[in-house]
Design an enzyme around this catalytic site. Structure first.
Site, PDB file in Angstrom:
ATOM      1  N   ALA A   7       0.838  -1.203   0.000  1.00  0.00           N
ATOM      2  CA  ALA A   7       0.000   0.000   0.000  1.00  0.00           C
ATOM      3  C   ALA A   7       0.869   1.247   0.000  1.00  0.00           C
ATOM      4  O   ALA A   7       2.091   1.157  -0.082  1.00  0.00           O
ATOM      5  CB  ALA A   7      -0.913  -0.013   1.229  1.00  0.00           C
ATOM      6  N   ASN A   8       0.243   2.412   0.041  1.00  0.00           N
ATOM      7  CA  ASN A   8       0.978   3.669   0.196  1.00  0.00           C
ATOM      8  C   ASN A   8       0.237   4.549   1.195  1.00  0.00           C
ATOM      9  O   ASN A   8      -0.839   4.196   1.667  1.00  0.00           O
ATOM     10  CB  ASN A   8       1.179   4.355  -1.158  1.00  0.00           C
ATOM     11  CG  ASN A   8      -0.129   4.766  -1.791  1.00  0.00           C
ATOM     12  OD1 ASN A   8      -0.851   5.594  -1.257  1.00  0.00           O
ATOM     13  ND2 ASN A   8      -0.460   4.172  -2.932  1.00  0.00           N
ATOM     14  N   ARG A   9       0.809   5.697   1.516  1.00  0.00           N
ATOM     15  CA  ARG A   9       0.300   6.510   2.625  1.00  0.00           C
ATOM     16  C   ARG A   9      -0.791   7.507   2.240  1.00  0.00           C
ATOM     17  O   ARG A   9      -1.128   8.375   3.024  1.00  0.00           O
ATOM     18  CB  ARG A   9       1.446   7.270   3.282  1.00  0.00           C
ATOM     19  CG  ARG A   9       2.466   6.362   3.936  1.00  0.00           C
ATOM     20  CD  ARG A   9       3.492   7.205   4.695  1.00  0.00           C
ATOM     21  NE  ARG A   9       4.656   6.412   5.054  1.00  0.00           N
ATOM     22  CZ  ARG A   9       4.686   5.582   6.087  1.00  0.00           C
ATOM     23  NH1 ARG A   9       3.624   5.451   6.861  1.00  0.00           N
ATOM     24  NH2 ARG A   9       5.776   4.898   6.345  1.00  0.00           N
TER      25      ARG A   9
END
Ligand code: CTP
Ligand code: CA
Length: 224
Positions: A33-35
């Site tokens: 995932a990413n932020r």
């Protein structure tokens, strides 16, 4: 108020907005995932609705709740997001505010990966995800009249964003400098440069809601 009365400069316009991160599975219980929080895409959807637009909101698993009143389509992966956006066409405009994962795990397992006792770690193979913005911008039949992307950069912001606009074939790029010194990443404010065919226009540092409202007004002018 305008939207509630079925009025406003975007009344009768259908706009697809992508938002949030995507999750790319490793196995049934793990993902990459990413932020991205989804805050800017969510603010933009609200601002477009306030001007009367019908918004199809295609969102990955964001940490902020989706706005009320949108046609909500929840997705997990980049490939699902592309399919959902294509299914939402035709539309007057598409705004790609999602932080789409650039790669997915090509050798994702369909059962939970287990330690085999050897002490060796699994090796993940990555494959590039489809570029949703570029795919929409290059549609032959039903390309939205206005296709807008975002570009978060840490250096040479305008040059990178102009190159991105050309490479993807979109009309506008909303570029911002997310280098740590700016404090933009994860903050409530944003400082953007709008890149169009006629050049680069830098806006003052504003709240994400104000950036969204200003961008929504520009979109309304472009579609008028
Ligand atoms: N984007 C997209 N699909 C992808 C990657 C990006 O729709 N697979 C969109 C984003 O929503 C954003 C724009 O493209 O509007 C730019 O994203 P960005 O990550 O800055 O561009 P990339 O082409 O992925 O380049 P980079 O290597 O800098 O990440
Ligand atoms: Ca990227």
């Amino acid at each position: 108020i305008e939207a509630a009365l079925g009025a406003g400069p975007l009344a009768g316009r259908r706009i697809v907005v992508t938002s949030g991160p995507t999750h790319e599975p490793i196995d049934p219980v793990r993902y990459i995932a990413n932020r991205s929080s989804g805050a800017q895409g969510t603010a933009l959807a609200r601002a477009l609705m306030a001007l009367g637009a019908q918004v199809v909101f295609v969102t990955g698993p964001a940490s902020v709740p989706p706005p009320e009143g949108v046609d909500l389509v929840r997705v997990e992966t980049a490939r699902e997001m592309l399919a959902a956006v294509e299914a939402a066409l035709p539309a007057d405009a598409a705004v790609c505010a999602a932080a789409v994962a650039d790669w997915h795990v090509a050798n994702a397992a369909d059962r939970k990966m287990k330690k085999d006792g050897s002490g060796r770690a699994p090796v993940l193979d990555f494959a590039e995800n489809p570029d949703i913005l570029a795919r929409i911008a290059r549609r032959a039949e039903d390309r939205p009249r206005l296709v807008v992307g975002f570009a978060a950069e840490t250096h040479d912001v305008v040059a990178h964003a102009e190159a991105k606009r050309a490479r993807k074939g979109c009309d506008w790029i909303v570029a911002n400098d997310v280098s740590p010194a700016t404090g933009i990443m994860g903050g409530a404010e944003n400082e953007v440069t709008l890149i169009t065919a006629s050049g680069a226009e830098t806006w003052p540092r504003l709240s994400k809601d104000e950036v969204a409202q200003r961008l929504a007004r520009r979109i309304a002018e472009a579609l008028a």
